[in-house]
Design a protein around this motif. Structure first.
Motif, short mmCIF file in Angstrom:
data_model
loop_
_atom_site.label_atom_id
_atom_site.label_comp_id
_atom_site.label_asym_id
_atom_site.label_seq_id
_atom_site.Cartn_x
_atom_site.Cartn_y
_atom_site.Cartn_z
N ARG A 1 0.82 -1.19 0.00
CA ARG A 1 0.00 0.00 0.00
C ARG A 1 0.87 1.26 0.00
O ARG A 1 1.89 1.31 0.71
N LYS B 1 1.13 7.00 3.28
CA LYS B 1 0.37 8.25 3.43
C LYS B 1 1.13 9.15 4.39
O LYS B 1 1.17 8.92 5.60
N LEU C 1 -0.80 10.62 7.48
CA LEU C 1 -0.99 9.72 8.61
C LEU C 1 0.32 9.47 9.35
O LEU C 1 0.33 9.33 10.58
N LYS D 1 -13.61 7.63 -0.41
CA LYS D 1 -12.54 6.71 -0.02
C LYS D 1 -12.14 5.81 -1.20
O LYS D 1 -10.95 5.55 -1.42
N ALA E 1 -4.86 10.61 2.23
CA ALA E 1 -5.67 10.26 3.40
C ALA E 1 -7.02 10.98 3.34
O ALA E 1 -7.19 11.97 2.62
N LEU F 1 -15.64 7.71 11.04
CA LEU F 1 -14.51 6.78 11.02
C LEU F 1 -14.93 5.42 10.47
O LEU F 1 -14.20 4.80 9.69
N GLY G 1 -15.04 5.40 6.69
CA GLY G 1 -13.80 5.48 5.91
C GLY G 1 -12.86 6.60 6.26
O GLY G 1 -11.73 6.64 5.75
N GLU H 1 -9.95 8.46 7.95
CA GLU H 1 -8.75 7.92 8.59
C GLU H 1 -8.25 8.84 9.71
O GLU H 1 -7.36 8.45 10.48
N ALA H 2 -8.80 10.02 9.79
CA ALA H 2 -8.51 10.98 10.85
C ALA H 2 -9.70 11.92 10.91
O ALA H 2 -10.47 12.02 9.95
N ASN I 1 -7.61 3.57 18.01
CA ASN I 1 -6.57 4.04 17.11
C ASN I 1 -6.96 5.30 16.33
O ASN I 1 -6.25 5.71 15.41
N ALA I 2 -8.08 5.91 16.71
CA ALA I 2 -8.53 7.11 15.99
C ALA I 2 -7.50 8.22 16.08
O ALA I 2 -6.94 8.49 17.15
N GLN I 3 -7.23 8.84 14.95
CA GLN I 3 -6.30 9.96 14.87
C GLN I 3 -7.12 11.26 14.89
O GLN I 3 -7.91 11.51 13.99
#
Length: 345
Positions: free
Chosen positions: A4, A7, A10, A131, A139, A196, A199, A201-202, A239-241
């Protein structure tokens, strides 16, 4: 080994200092883009535009196609939450948002206990569709307004220079105001978790009016509610940013230093990078903070501003952004110049 694409955005949120900082811009989808103006003219109203996935997906992707930013952000508005709670929300051309003001307990009682998720379903569909359409190295960011900022609009019924209606309400009826803030903490948490799941990612929490609060109220109505949202989100999504943007925090920025789970903090134009570095621990990435007017001006002023931002963050994980959103009068070629200069860093 994963194939992948990496990013950079991230990675910066994870605390990694990049050879060149990832870049995205607040309001990167908007009226400065001719392609945005074209599709905006096809929607009956601004809220209809936000709630129509075909339009919102296109608006979200337009700046990625044109400039190749490292992150896309959901096209929507912070006032979809009061709208989904049952408050009348409309956008008047040239005048900004208009809401049915909450002035007493009866006004608060009219709000739903939780948002109408069917009303907000288009936002989640937009995220899902974006997404799948994004390049692999870009991201996807979701967002909400911070409880204080959203409450200030809900009480005043519009934007005001110093949010005096909400501040007076909080002084005169602190228990009632706390109930509204708690309602917004819960609604914002659930909204971000659904983003989240769709899709994102933050996510970023916009506290655009944090700067009008004096110290005690800043702690009570800005820091504590944002910290509560972060804690509740991460309780379900560890794990949420999460990025906080307390615009105007100035000398109170350090009050975010001990907020658990905060990945990054957005800096407004007035914050010197040195001050943010000293006030905030190294685990928190720093985002910002070029003056949007330097981007409007272009030329040597833009170049000097970009270079100051690039040189200001030392070894800290840094995400290049503006100190607030892109202004509608910004020339597209100035954004192109900005991106090229950051990419050469």
């Amino acid at each position: 080994m994963s194939s992948r694409p990496r990013k950079l955005f991230l990675a910066a949120l994870a605390g990694e200092r990049q050879a060149r900082p990832p870049i995205w811009l607040m309001r990167q989808a908007g009226r400065y883009l001719p392609e945005y103006r074209e599709i905006r003219g096809r929607a009956a109203s601004f809220l209809d535009f936000c709630y129509t996935p075909a339009f919102a997906v296109e608006a979200t992707l337009q700046p990625i196609r044109r400039f190749g930013f490292d992150a896309a952000i959901l096209f929507s508005d912070i006032l979809v939450i009061p709208d989904a709670l049952g408050q009348m929300v409309a956008f008047e051309s040239g005048e900004g948002p208009r809401l049915d003001p909450i002035v007493d307990a009866a006004g608060l009682a009219k709000l739903a206990e939780e948002p109408d998720w069917m009303r907000l379903a288009p936002a989640f569909e937009t995220l899902e569709r974006v997404k799948t359409a994004l390049p692999g190295d870009v991201a996807l960011i979701g967002f909400c307004g911070a409880p204080w900022t959203v409450a200030s609009y809900m009480i005043a019924g519009r934007g005001t220079p110093d949010q005096a209606p909400a501040r007076l309400f909080a002084y005169r009826q602190p228990k009632l105001f706390a109930q509204l803030i708690e309602r917004l903490v819960e609604a914002s948490t659930a909204y971000l978790l659904r983003q989240l799941a769709a899709g994102a990612e933050a996510v970023q929490i916009f506290d655009s009016w944090a700067g009008v609060l004096p110290p005690a109220e800043f702690e009570r109505w800005c820091v504590a509610p944002v910290a509560a949202v972060i804690a509740k989100v991460r309780a379900s999504a560890p794990n949420a940013q999460i990025i906080a943007f307390p615009r105007g925090a100035a000398t109170q920025l350090g009050k975010f230093a001990h907020v658990p789970g905060l990945a990054a903090i957005g800096l407004d134009t007035a914050v010197e990078p040195r001050v943010a570095i000293e006030a905030l621990p190294g685990r928190i990435a720093l985002q910002g903070n070029l003056d949007p007017l330097a981007l409007v001006a272009g030329g040597a002023g833009l170049d000097e501003g970009v270079d100051r931002v690039l040189g200001g963050f030392g070894e800290r994980a840094h995400i290049f952004n503006l100190g607030h959103g892109i202004l509608p009068e910004t020339p597209v070629e100035h954004v192109e110049r900005l991106v090229a200069r950051v990419r050469k860093a």
